[in-house]
Design a protein around this motif. Structure first.
Motif, short mmCIF file in Angstrom:
data_model
loop_
_atom_site.label_atom_id
_atom_site.label_comp_id
_atom_site.label_asym_id
_atom_site.label_seq_id
_atom_site.Cartn_x
_atom_site.Cartn_y
_atom_site.Cartn_z
N ALA A 162 0.82 -1.21 0.00
CA ALA A 162 0.00 0.00 0.00
C ALA A 162 0.86 1.26 0.00
N TYR A 163 0.54 2.17 -0.92
CA TYR A 163 1.26 3.45 -0.94
C TYR A 163 0.39 4.50 -1.61
N ASP A 164 -0.88 4.51 -1.25
CA ASP A 164 -1.79 5.53 -1.75
C ASP A 164 -2.66 5.99 -0.59
N THR A 165 -3.27 7.13 -0.75
CA THR A 165 -4.01 7.75 0.35
C THR A 165 -5.15 6.87 0.84
N GLY A 166 -5.89 6.26 -0.08
CA GLY A 166 -7.02 5.43 0.33
C GLY A 166 -6.60 4.27 1.19
N GLY A 204 -0.48 13.53 -8.82
CA GLY A 204 -0.58 14.26 -7.57
C GLY A 204 0.32 13.62 -6.54
N TRP A 205 0.67 14.38 -5.52
CA TRP A 205 1.52 13.86 -4.44
C TRP A 205 0.96 14.32 -3.10
N VAL A 206 0.67 13.36 -2.25
CA VAL A 206 0.29 13.64 -0.87
C VAL A 206 1.47 13.21 0.00
N PRO A 207 2.00 14.08 0.83
CA PRO A 207 3.25 13.75 1.54
C PRO A 207 3.07 12.61 2.54
N ASP A 208 4.14 11.84 2.69
CA ASP A 208 4.18 10.81 3.73
C ASP A 208 4.36 11.46 5.09
N PHE A 209 5.08 12.57 5.11
CA PHE A 209 5.28 13.36 6.33
C PHE A 209 5.60 14.79 5.91
N PRO A 210 5.27 15.79 6.74
CA PRO A 210 5.33 17.19 6.33
C PRO A 210 6.71 17.81 6.50
N ASP A 211 7.70 17.25 5.83
CA ASP A 211 9.04 17.79 5.84
C ASP A 211 9.46 18.04 4.40
N THR A 250 -15.47 13.27 2.89
CA THR A 250 -14.05 13.63 2.93
C THR A 250 -13.52 13.71 1.50
N ARG A 251 -12.33 13.17 1.28
CA ARG A 251 -11.77 13.24 -0.07
C ARG A 251 -12.43 12.24 -0.99
N GLU A 252 -12.73 12.59 -2.27
CA GLU A 252 -12.30 13.89 -2.76
C GLU A 252 -13.54 14.65 -3.19
N LEU A 253 -13.83 15.73 -2.47
CA LEU A 253 -14.95 16.58 -2.86
C LEU A 253 -14.59 17.33 -4.13
N ALA A 254 -15.46 17.28 -5.14
CA ALA A 254 -15.20 17.97 -6.40
C ALA A 254 -15.31 19.48 -6.20
N THR A 255 -14.61 20.20 -7.05
CA THR A 255 -14.58 21.66 -6.95
C THR A 255 -15.98 22.27 -6.99
N GLU A 256 -16.84 21.75 -7.89
CA GLU A 256 -18.17 22.34 -8.01
C GLU A 256 -19.01 22.14 -6.75
#
Length: 527
Positions: free
Chosen positions: A58-62, A424-431, A257-263
């Protein structure tokens, strides 16, 4: 996806949520404290990806959003960003070089089936991740582990090179503590079952290889730092944002939660729904174009530089995402330590004449023919159509756009089939390291052939700095290298929005600093 003692000051301003809504709620979906959460993140088990919830795959947000609730790590990073002990009683570097890291395990820990947890289980889990080393997985996060020693309740990780970010890496699901009884040391565990020692146990409902609903029940055996504010959470997986927001408005779910569409976000901001509150939470994810720098159409960096000179990020954000996205001129987001507007400094505002000069100086024949790929079931087609139109309008490029299913798209991208593709990229940690190393190191997650000897020398140099502020100059140099060579082209960074019924509490604490769900923070009652 940091530092043992670091709190990123750049995050501080993000931690105050922005609310938009209207009071008065009829409640969500049940008579007890069960909370129903909606998501559009798909979980699929098939021949191409048989083990979506195995920490070695596993290496995705879901997937990580499920694992965060069900497995335990020595440390975890709550909303403030600083890792704190979870399965561990204490952790810390034993040397000034940030190359030896010791943790002491909490006493009395058990897996959800009652089996005791020992430091040997921790060692097994890390060694299993590295042994399997799946192409899709996050083994690279812990690949710097050179040796592991255990004695009593202590475990010591010896690192091949200094790495002040190691505590953050230990807080990711890649470092999940697993049982030898349930997980093979050399093979992935197929299917949707997870056995761990986290805050919840789980049961998945599936249909034709897809998870449709996951029920999280309070794990009475859990011993860790998280405080549970509910006893059960149901995660419902929707086809798209339209179905998810419809369920929220009908009271079938409590949170979208994710992912709410822009509209849908824009609609709630402009015309709040009765009984529903929209919350803006810290946004650290980014969107970018990745290049196969060996592909003939973009191999010459002048082509990539010319694209960087004419792509209009502001127009992309305005036309496609509205207030939910902001233009980005670096791999490192503006609200993360060490951000530098390197692409803007190098290329300025969109300029066709500058792009033409770059191509002419490199003796590139125009128009340059390029195919731009994207995942049609994950990203907005309109974004890539806007990029295509911007490039083609210059007369310097002839761009076509092609969408594919994510399961095909991700594999083909890593294989090098695409000259240019959006991700897209969601960080593993905020550094800042986690916005640089995954893209530039030799075993980067893109499978990119791009190499910069200068950047490869600077990355380990930055990791020696336990005081992350001392690494700002080094990260600035790396960002300038990326802007010059353009192996990737940053486009925008997102804002995160969550829509919830007004009787749900803890929404402002729902996401940690890496935008992962912390379902234990949710409750029901009067705010």
């Amino acid at each position: 996806m940091n530092r043992k003692t670091l709190v990123l000051p750049a995050l501080a301003g993000l931690l105050a949520p922005v609310l938009a809504g209207c009071g008065g709620s009829t409640g969500g979906s049940g008579g007890d404290d069960t909370i129903v959460v909606g998501t559009t993140d798909q979980l699929i088990a098939d021949s191409k990806g048989p083990a979506p919830l195995d920490p070695a795959y596993a290496y995705d947000t879901g997937s990580w959003n499920v694992l965060r609730q069900t497995v335990q790590t020595l440390l975890y990073a709550p909303r403030g960003g600083k890792p704190v002990p979870d399965a561990a009683k204490s952790c810390g570097f034993t040397d000034r070089a940030s190359q030896s890291y010791r943790c002491t395990l909490r006493s009395g820990l058990t897996f959800s089936d009652g089996s005791p947890i020992t430091v040997e289980d921790v060692k097994f889990s890390v060694e299993r991740l590295l042994a399997i080393n799946d192409d899709n997985g996050a083994a690279a996060l812990l690949s710097n582990v050179d040796a592991i020693d255990t004695k009593g309740s202590e475990i010591v990780f010896h690192l091949a090179t200094p790495d002040a970010t190691f505590p953050f890496k230990l807080s990711t699901p890649a470092a999940a503590i697993l049982s030898k009884k349930k997980y093979d040391g050399h093979r992935l565990r197929a299917g949707f079952q997870v056995d761990g020692s986290g805050p919840y146990t789980m049961k998945a409902d599936t249909e034709k290889g897809k998870a449709t609903r996951i029920v999280f029940s309070k794990n009475k055996a859990y011993r860790g730092d998280a405080r549970l504010r509910n006893s059960k959470v149901v995660l419902r997986i929707f086809k798209d944002s339209k179905d998810m927001t419809g369920a929220l408005e009908k009271g079938e779910i409590d949170i979208a939660t994710r992912e709410l569409a822009t509209e849908h976000i824009t609609g709630m901001l402009n015309k709040p729904k009765k009984g529903i509150e929209l919350t803006e939470l810290p946004g650290l994810s980014i969107q970018y174009l990745a290049f196969n720098t060996n592909d003939p159409s973009v191999k010459n960096k002048a082509v990539r530089q010319a694209m960087a000179s004419v792509i209009d990020r502001g127009e992309i954000a305005a036309k496609v995402y509205g207030s939910t996205a902001e233009p980005l001129y670096s791999l490192i987001p503006a609200n993360v330590l060490a951000h530098k507007n390197s692409f803007y400094n190098r290329y300025g505002d969109p300029d066709r004449k500058k792009a033409a000069r770059i191509l002419r100086a490199a003796d590139i024949t125009t128009p340059v023919k390029v195919t731009l790929h994207y995942a049609a079931d994950r990203y907005a087609a309109k974004e890539y159509e806007v990029i295509r139109d911007q490039l083609n309008a210059t007369g310097l490029f002839s761009v076509t756009v092609k969408g594919s299913a994510w399961s095909e798209f991700r594999t083909a991208g890593k294989r090098g089939d695409y000259p240019v593709y959006g991700l897209g990229w969601v960080p593993d940690f905020p550094d800042p390291d986690n916005y640089i190393a995954p893209f530039l190191e030799k075993d980067n997650f893109l499978g990119s052939p791009y190499r910069s000897d200068e950047a490869l020398a600077l990355i380990p140099q930055s990791r020696r700095q336990a005081d992350r502020g001392a690494a700002i100059r080094t990260f600035g140099q790396i960002q300038d290298i990326v802007a010059e060579d353009v192996p990737v082209l940053p486009l925008w960074q997102s804002k995160h929005y969550v829509a919830a019924r007004t009787d749900v509490t803890g929404v402002e604490r729902l996401l940690n600093a890496s935008a992962d769900l912390q379902l234990w923070e949710l409750g029901k009652g009067v705010k």
